[in-house]
Design an enzyme around this catalytic site. Structure first.
Site, PDB file in Angstrom:
ATOM      1  N   ASP A  30      80.629  -9.160  13.580  1.00 39.60           N
ATOM      2  CA  ASP A  30      79.344  -8.582  13.988  1.00 39.60           C
ATOM      3  C   ASP A  30      79.427  -8.291  15.473  1.00 39.60           C
ATOM      4  OD1 ASP A  30      76.469  -7.954  14.132  1.00 39.60           O
ATOM      5  OD2 ASP A  30      76.369  -8.964  12.195  1.00 39.60           O
ATOM      6  N   HIS A  88      76.926  -2.723  13.687  1.00 42.17           N
ATOM      7  CA  HIS A  88      77.162  -4.157  13.939  1.00 42.17           C
ATOM      8  C   HIS A  88      78.608  -4.412  14.363  1.00 42.17           C
ATOM      9  CE1 HIS A  88      73.377  -6.117  12.823  1.00 42.17           C
ATOM     10  NE2 HIS A  88      73.233  -5.170  11.906  1.00 42.17           N
ATOM     11  N   GLU A 147      72.111  -1.375   8.978  1.00 41.61           N
ATOM     12  CA  GLU A 147      71.513  -1.172  10.305  1.00 41.61           C
ATOM     13  C   GLU A 147      72.415  -0.403  11.266  1.00 41.61           C
ATOM     14  OE1 GLU A 147      68.520  -4.883  10.764  1.00 41.61           O
ATOM     15  OE2 GLU A 147      70.632  -5.400  10.996  1.00 41.61           O
TER      16      GLU A 147
HETATM   17  C1  ACM Z   1      71.014  -7.500   7.256  1.00 38.99           C
HETATM   18  O1  ACM Z   1      70.185  -8.418   7.288  1.00 38.99           O
HETATM   19  N1  ACM Z   1      71.178  -6.717   8.293  1.00 38.99           N
HETATM   20  C2  ACM Z   1      71.832  -7.260   6.070  1.00 38.99           C
END
Ligand code: ACM
Length: 620
Positions: free
Chosen positions: A205, A285, A349
């Site tokens: 991440d 991410h 995201e």
């Molecule tokens: C997430 O909570 N971004 C999968």
């Protein structure tokens, strides 16, 4: 052959609290049956089986031997003796039998005063039979101290059991905060105890890359380390507003798993019937990835691993072929390491603002005739799926992979709600239902003023428990596409093991029951006494957990005579005791009957009790 025991078999009343039986002139404690997840069928018989050092466990293959040896470790941890493991079929009290009619993971457990039989078609079912047997022991059996009792008793019963769903998952984010190899193994132990079988390992991440990749050493030399500005205090909310790395800061917080570590964890998981799903989050991410290899990022990306909070210019560059070479090389190493069907590519995201500014991304949109950045994301995800399918594996992504068109063979994890899962199931894709509202363990489990400052928003135990993962209007074909559910623990504010278990328990009990037990066998009021039994075990193991569901909520309402107080709790049918003079409540103080009026200046303290035993914390 039955073995004579000096045992006084009192009547074991089902539902009786704590019964005492005598053997070898000692009291044997028998716990009320508190199984979670609730088995498919359970019949309580009279009598007990007593474990002492004469008990023999028969093993007939290496799987049984390994299960027996793991079982013995519990005895060894609390005393100076263990039952014996034997290979002679004439002389055993605990046996594993093969019943090939039972599906994988199903088992039958028979406990009688003479012996215990665990039937299954193979190792997974025997393992779950042992896990159920362990839950029949009194809480003390799991004590951290050496107790040296000469015997332990479990109640006689017959159980037939099988899971409702094949995918029963737990996701751990090891990027936001680092959890080492031993902690990961402890998570796998927790999972096996609740019959969970899919460990989703969120390995990358913005805040850290945690898996060794030989072709790209900077992923762990640079990507695994970040600045940790703040010594975490759970009474202070500080994750989202954390400062970014400053010149002169030393990036010394982090860690990563070597390939050898991962192989060790894979073996550990295998013994517990757990498959691991590695997640390499892309195209968003990915700040840690971009910090290590800026050439695959977009214009103006920051050259350091994210410290905390939300990061914007953190995406792979879908306009560069170099990016796809990187993805292919990395995923090929990951696929070679993990011997399972699935690779998780995240896909969530993805901030597309930078794609609007990046010349390579825009050129790709033009060349491929894509409509917009949504379609560019879909283009990226489809190319990644080709790499994964070419490696003989299947791709999973969060529900954003639906945007701009779903990759042909993908499995979808529905997290932003149920909608993504519904769309994916309707178009014939496998779905794992894990909506944040019911499955996110990083949400708070009670009112802000009563919870430590971990996580955000709220997901109560009862909400997790009452979640039905098959949407009501689903046909049987659509329902068959829902392969299961999972709990997700994001670790932005989870800096250590105690915080991890606090956010995990008791809600993981609820989610595990949703995954294993058919809906019609679930009942919130009936869950609570079983939960109490489980929490006694956590107490014995000194595991930190939340008591929020039993804490008294005090509602205030202004009325002409003063302030009217109403006391409630999430769990029903509890007694509330309270005081108005600042002292701590107990069962000799006021007992709540109905809303009552207090005058300005009085101080209320309240606590819930069940059968005169206090639960949860004192609230005021
Ligand atoms: C997430 O909570 N971004 C999968």
């Amino acid at each position: 052959m039955s073995r004579f025991k000096l045992i006084l078999l009192g009547t074991l009343l089902s539902g009786a609290l704590w019964s005492c039986h005598q053997t070898h002139n000692i009291d044997l404690e028998v716990a009320p049956i508190s199984l979670i997840p609730q088995p498919l069928s359970l019949m309580v018989d009279s009598g007990l089986f007593v474990f002492d050092q004469e008990v023999r466990i028969l093993v007939q293959d290496s799987a049984q031997e390994q299960l027996a040896n793991n079982f013995l470790k519990y005895f060894a941890a609390i005393g100076s003796w263990t039952p014996q493991v034997v290979k002679d079929p004439q002389t055993a009290e605990l046996i594993f039998t093969t019943n090939s009619d039972l599906p994988n993971e199903a088992y039958a457990l028979d406990v009688t005063p003479d012996g215990i039989n665990i039937q299954a078609s193979g190792k997974a079912g025997w393992l779950y039979g042992i896990q159920t047997l362990l839950q029949l022991f009194p809480a003390d059996f799991f004590s951290k101290s050496v107790l040296n009792r000469p015997a332990w008793a479990v109640p006689a019963l017959h159980i037939e059991d099988a899971p409702a769903f094949p995918w029963r998952g737990f996701m751990l984010d090891v990027s936001r905060h680092w959890f080492n190899k031993e902690e990961v193994k402890a998570v796998l132990d927790i999972m096996a105890g609740l019959k969970l079988n899919r460990f989703h390992w969120h390995l990358t991440d913005d805040q850290g890359w945690r898996i060794e990749i030989e072709d790209y050493p900077k992923l762990t030399e640079i990507g695994a380390w970040r600045v940790d500005h703040i010594n975490y205090d759970e009474n202070i909310s500080n994750w989202w507003g954390r400062a970014v790395q400053q010149p002169g800061d030393v990036a010394d917080y982090g860690g990563f798993y070597t390939k050898k570590d991962i192989q060790e964890i894979i073996l550990y998981a295998k013994d517990r019937n757990i498959e691991i799903i590695p997640e390499i989050d892309m195209p968003g991410h990915a700040q840690a990835t971009i910090a290590a290899y800026p050439e695959i990022g977009c214009v103006n990306a920051a050259p350091y691993v994210a410290t905390g909070g939300v990061f914007k210019n953190n995406t792979y560059n879908p306009g560069k072929e170099l990016t796809f070479e990187f993805v292919k090389d990395v995923l090929e190493e990951v696929m070679a390491l993990f011997p399972y069907d699935y690779i998780h590519i995240g896909g969530d995201e993805c901030n597309k603002e930078q794609w609007k500014l990046d010349p390579h991304a825009q050129q790709r949109i033009r060349e491929e005739g894509l409509k917009d950045e949504q379609e560019l994301q879909s283009y990226f995800v489809k190319r990644v799926e080709e790499i994964i399918n070419a490696g003989g594996k299947k791709m999973i992504g969060w529900d954003e992979i639906l945007e701009g068109g779903l990759a042909p063979n993908a499995t979808v994890m529905s997290w932003r709600g149920e909608e993504g899962g519904i769309i994916a199931a309707e178009s014939g894709h496998d779905v794992i239902m894990t909506p944040a509202k019911y499955c996110y363990l990083d949400l708070k489990q009670g009112p802000d003023d009563q919870e430590p400052n971990l996580g955000y928003s709220r997901m109560l135990l009862s909400e997790a428990y009452n979640y039905q993962l098959i949407p009501e209007n689903f046909s049987s074909e659509q329902a068959a596409k829902v392969i299961g559910t999972q709990a997700n623990l994001w670790t932005e504010s989870i800096t250590d093991w105690g915080k991890l278990t606090y956010m995990t328990f008791p809600r993981l009990f609820a989610i595990a029951e949703n995954a294993w037990t058919p809906e019609e066998r679930q009942d919130w009021d009936e869950f609570f006494p079983r939960l109490q039994g489980q929490l006694k075990r956590l107490d014995a193991m000194e595991v930190r957990y939340a008591t929020s569901a039993f804490d008294v909520n005090i509602q205030h309402k202004g009325v002409p005579e003063g302030i009217e107080l109403t006391l409630t709790s999430e769990v029903n049918h509890l007694d509330y005791y309270y005081t108005l003079d600042g002292t701590d409540p107990d069962t000799t103080t006021f007992k709540y009957q109905s809303p009552f009026v207090v005058r300005e200046g009085m101080e209320i303290k309240a606590q819930a009790f069940k059968d005169k035993e206090s639960l949860g914390k004192i609230t005021h």
